[in-house]
Scaffold this active site. Structure first.
Site, mmCIF file in Angstrom:
data_model
loop_
_atom_site.group_PDB
_atom_site.id
_atom_site.type_symbol
_atom_site.label_atom_id
_atom_site.label_comp_id
_atom_site.label_asym_id
_atom_site.label_seq_id
_atom_site.Cartn_x
_atom_site.Cartn_y
_atom_site.Cartn_z
ATOM 1 N N SER A 160 -9.642 2.305 2.970
ATOM 2 C CA SER A 160 -8.771 2.984 2.034
ATOM 3 C C SER A 160 -7.865 2.028 1.261
ATOM 4 O O SER A 160 -7.283 2.406 0.258
ATOM 5 C CB SER A 160 -7.891 3.975 2.793
ATOM 6 O OG SER A 160 -7.037 3.276 3.702
ATOM 7 N N LYS A 197 0.854 -1.194 0.000
ATOM 8 C CA LYS A 197 0.000 0.000 0.000
ATOM 9 C C LYS A 197 0.890 1.243 0.000
ATOM 10 O O LYS A 197 1.860 1.316 0.753
ATOM 11 C CB LYS A 197 -0.895 -0.020 1.240
ATOM 12 C CG LYS A 197 -1.973 1.055 1.270
ATOM 13 C CD LYS A 197 -2.847 0.879 2.520
ATOM 14 C CE LYS A 197 -3.934 1.933 2.625
ATOM 15 N NZ LYS A 197 -4.735 1.792 3.861
ATOM 16 N N SER A 227 -9.669 -0.152 7.199
ATOM 17 C CA SER A 227 -9.145 -0.038 5.834
ATOM 18 C C SER A 227 -8.470 -1.298 5.296
ATOM 19 O O SER A 227 -8.125 -1.353 4.117
ATOM 20 C CB SER A 227 -8.173 1.128 5.739
ATOM 21 O OG SER A 227 -8.875 2.341 5.817
#
Lengths: 98, 510
Positions: free
Chosen positions: B156, B81, B180
């Site tokens: 996210s 990420k 997330s």
């Protein structure tokens, strides 16, 4: 307790974010709605409940006081928006009359 | 052959690489090829460096040929990420304010994966500074859900979850501040684990809310997640909030899958009104499966969970307003308005105006308000009391049961654009996941089927006490075995083939 665009502009100033007139007009009612929704936390008013700021009991962590290599200066300055003479170059901080 | 490699599990790939059946270079190339084919439609990645990945893979192959001892996941590709640093690769956190910034150091999570011989494919898309539940807040355009390209992949960590579901990577790293990792896992039919707070290092993580953020493994199987968890977990002297405790035997738990005699509590407050019928149905069926496997099911009440969402949306913006103060255009990232006519303070204001997106501004302003004189006690102070009550609810519940369960999300993946102008509706997505972040306990989402009404994945959330992360894996692997037997294979095998439609083709910065 409705927030006005002027209130939001003041918050923007405190947060160092210039906001456009459009953003101010848009943000004020949105923040109002959010604040109304989160005000529910005030129902939990008991004075005897201690606040929790962190899930772990925090304590300061020390390392041995020995010199270790840090990031090379060039590597750090390479990511800077502006650098000069091995330093960060920043805009003027003091006013003309200072 | 390459299709076979991209659909294999990480455990299987690691075994085949170790035995010499296939090289890490071949495995890595297969995933890069898959990206070339599907990435224009999915947009899971913000940055891919194929050459660097192949060089790392070649190094693993060389080490294996030389007879060196390698870690259990050596040679397996992983996606990272874009909120964790990887020296020499751009890190944007999904924000314009960091466009082009190349960090000179590795996050601990990154470093541990590199040391274990994992091959980093690239950086995945996310909501700007991990603020969001749909990956629509990325400054570089949204990620699309591989199950239905018109829908959100969660947020996210939508990029990490979509990369797994689109078979672009067998493993990925996410970060979970309010769900997330778990919410994207839920809506993409993948596995997502939020370790105990402090169980994985936050060093090198672009902080959103420091008392809530936690990196964790994302995978397609429970065992794969455990193998990655074992690589990245454990104490880190570089992170002062790192828990100085051993990582529980998550791999052993993932292999055992034994829930006989386990007491599982259903949280009464996380269900009922507002939950999609198909979500409720698949959740109940999964609980029945666990009961059939010998777990004891009881209902548990956690009354303060009702206040967790409002408390979270005061605590997070407050911490974010402080953490994001570093993005001031002085030392790194974007600088705007530096034309000689503005002083430093004005340049900061102009930089932050130009560099931050709408959601980030909204939350910084909200945090500034919640922390301001006169409102601090009413908002932030009260929210911190709720945090105490939520933690007490968990403690009381874990005195009765070994783990708690709920749906991971109230609904399946919604359509892109559907909630983008309604922050409150968007925030409701995190209803089930937030309590675990406030209390810091371990939590996970596992796929439990498709909702009958829309054919989209449903996730079951498992919550365990702090440092008892292994319990998540016991429940997850028991469910996975029983459900895959019922489905005749993994849930993702039921996903439609990705159809690349020209209108969805878009490019992020490469």
């Amino acid at each position: 307790m409705a927030l006005t665009p002027d209130d939001v502009a003041e918050l923007g100033r405190l947060a160092r974010i210039e906001l456009t007139q459009d953003e101010l007009a848009h943000l004020a009612p949105q923040l109002d709605a959010i604040l109304e929704a989160v005000a529910k936390v005030s129902e939990v008013a008991a004075a005897d409940i201690p606040p929790t700021s962190h899930p772990l009991p925090l304590q300061n962590v020390f390392r041995a006081d020995v010199v270790r290599p840090s990031l090379p200066r060039e590597a750090v300055l390479a990511g800077a928006p502006a650098a000069e003479d091995d330093r960060f170059r920043v805009p003027r901080i003091l006013g003309e009359d200072a | 052959m390459s299709d076979d490699l991209t659909r294999a599990t990480a455990a299987d790939l690691a075994g085949r690489i170790a035995s010499g059946d296939v090289s890490s270079v071949e495995v890595t190339q297969a995933h890069l090829d898959r990206m070339t084919a599907v990435e224009p439609a999915v947009h899971a990645f913000l940055h891919v460096d194929g050459e660097r990945a192949l060089a790392a893979a070649a190094e693993v192959d060389r080490a294996r040929a030389a007879g060196e001892t390698l870690g259990p996941l050596a040679g397996v590709p992983v996606a990272l990420k874009d909120v964790l640093t990887y020296a020499g690769a751009p890190t944007t956190a999904g924000s314009k304010v960091l466009q082009g910034w190349v960090p000179p150091y590795d996050a601990t999570v990154t470093r541990r994966m590199l040391d274990a011989g994992l091959v980093i494919l690239g950086k995945t898309n996310l909501d700007e500074f991990a603020m969001g539940s749909s990956t629509e807040n990325s400054a570089y355009g949204p990620t699309h859900n591989p199950w239905d390209l018109d829908r959100i992949p969660g947020g996210s960590g939508g990029g990490s979850a979509a990369a797994l579901a689109a078979f672009e990577a067998p493993l990925a790293i996410g970060t979970d501040t309010g769900g997330s990792i778990r919410q994207p896992a839920s809506v993409t039919g993948t596995v997502g684990i939020k370790p105990t707070y402090g169980g994985t290092s936050r060093y090198g993580l672009v902080a959103l809310a420091s008392s809530l953020d936690q990196p964790g493994p994302c995978a397609r199987t429970v065992l794969d997640a455990a193998l990655l968890h074992a690589v990245i977990g454990g104490h880190d002297p570089l992170d002062s909030t790192s828990a100085d405790a051993p990582v529980p035997d998550v791999v052993g738990a993932a292999r055992s899958g034994d829930v006989r005699g386990m007491k599982i509590g259903i949280v009464r407050e996380l269900g009922g009104e507002g939950y999609a019928p198909g979500v409720e149905q698949r959740f109940r069926e999964a609980v029945d499966v666990l009961s059939g496997l010998g777990a004891e099911i009881v209902e548990v009440s956690c009354p303060s969970f009702t206040y967790a969402l409002p408390a979270y949306y005061l605590i997070l913006p407050s911490e974010a307003s402080s953490n994001l103060a570093k993005f001031d255009g002085m030392r790194f990232g974007l600088r705007a308005g530096d034309d000689g006519s503005h002083d430093a303070e004005e340049v900061m204001g102009l930089t932050r105006e130009a560099g931050f997106g709408a959601e980030v501004k909204r939350r910084i302003i909200l945090g500034t308000y919640a922390l301001s004189s006169g409102y601090y006690d009413a908002y932030y102070g009260q929210a911190q009391k709720v945090r105490t009550l939520v933690t007490r609810d968990f403690e009381a519940a874990f005195a009765q049961v070994d783990v708690l369960v709920s749906p991971s999300t109230p609904t399946t993946a919604f359509r892109l654009g559907e909630k983008v102008d309604d922050p409150l509706a968007m925030y409701l997505n995190d209803l089930c996941t937030i309590p675990s972040n406030l209390a810091g306990n371990a939590s996970a989402s596992f796929p439990v089927g498709l909702a009958p009404e829309d054919g989209l994945p449903v996730g079951l959330q498992v919550m365990a006490p702090p440092l008892a992360d292994d319990r998540l894996y016991r429940v997850g692997s028991a469910l996975e075995r029983a459900l895959e037997e019922r489905w005749g294979g993994p849930l993702l095998a039921q996903a439609p083939e990705l159809v690349l439609r020209p209108e969805l083709v878009e490019g992020g910065p490469q």
